[in-house]
Design a protein around this motif. Sequence first.
Motif: not given
Length: 452
Positions: A33-41, A61-62
Amino acid sequence: MYFKSKHIIFLFTLIIVGSCAKENEQQSTSKTLSKSEVYNFISGELTRTNKAFDWNTASDDLIFAAGQHSDAIFSIGYQPSGFIGIKDKIHLIDLNDDTWVNTREMIEKMILKYEKTDKTPEGFSVLAPTDNKFPHIYAIIKNKELITKLRSMPEVRFVEPLGYNLEPEVISRSSSGCSGTPNPNINAADYTVLSPLSKRPWNFATHNIPTAWNTAKGQGITICIIDTGAGNSQDNLGSQFASGNSTGRTITKMSTLYSGSLWWQTLDSPHDQCGHGTSMAGLAAAPWSNDGNAVGAAYKANLLTIRAVEDVLISTSNERNGVRDALYVAGNNSNVKIISMSIGSPTSSSTVSDGIYYAYNKGKMIFAAAGTSFSWTTWYGVIFPAWMPECIAVTGVKEGTVNTKCSVCHEGSEVDFTVVMERIADADRNSIGLALSGNDPKYIGGSSCATA
């Protein structure tokens, strides 16, 4: 008919096997997962639940991705198989007992097996040295499958990215609660002058603190402030700590904050570089002196200040370890009755939680700030560790109200206690306390102020 059915079944089996193989191949080669995907979640969960994000609810995954987008150091909590009730027993554990040693060694061998090396390409040992304070293993993990394996083991209590930080990469220290500048222009209505020359904050009277002083002033107890330390140039937390009406008491300054990698750390100074810890120590226990500075609520109490963080956010591997170790120190100090933590994080940390359990089981009363918003935050729930049942969560409210939170204070069902600390008509006029140096106090706001 029989042969036809048999062929159909065989064909169907091939399709299923092929589909499963393809699915497994997709899982094993899936991108991190991209950095933005982690942050957004995580940001979305903060908004949805209205409290700090709990890593125990996160997917493998997270957790893996969050670690890779920080320092790749993971904290692994362990216990012997079948062990029950670690929250209540953590202060009683003997980590040198064979059962605990064997469990740790078994998990470490598992880590080395999956990582296929005992050294990272950068030359780091995969496993950090053991400190033997808590049942924790620290390891650099680059294999996602290892995260899944560890989390499935009954001997593993948690696997979390130790250094993940939700805040933006570029952020000023002042945006994280740091400010040590005195204010020579404090509104005269915001304090009362006490003889010989000390300033009592306006909100003390709201909570009947002057009346309480007829009975108790903090004498005979030690308050521990876990924060950014105490200013070396602030004499009210130094040579003048036991001056005026505050004689016969002591202040001790310590640090549990390290610089550098967990593998070869250097212990930092206990002296405050931020200003936040100095102000919190002052609100709690500054002396009733004669220099014109602000007096603290418990001006006769002894004080232990522990520098465990660089600013108010618990956001790095060293800071999470620093807070955990500060709680260990305070927990083992029989003189400490109260621990005050005007610090926290939007994400939980089981590493820190174990420290909370330890100090709580040692009989300490733990106050923690419910949260203060910064320019980059978009939610207002109660932060970690304040939402833990072992902590008394505190937030600030406005003058003349019962439960109208201050302009930047967090709120939520986990809040146990409120303190009036903001003028109703001016959000910049809060309580007052010590600056990093000098005899002029400064305004101090947020749930940090309320907690201290």
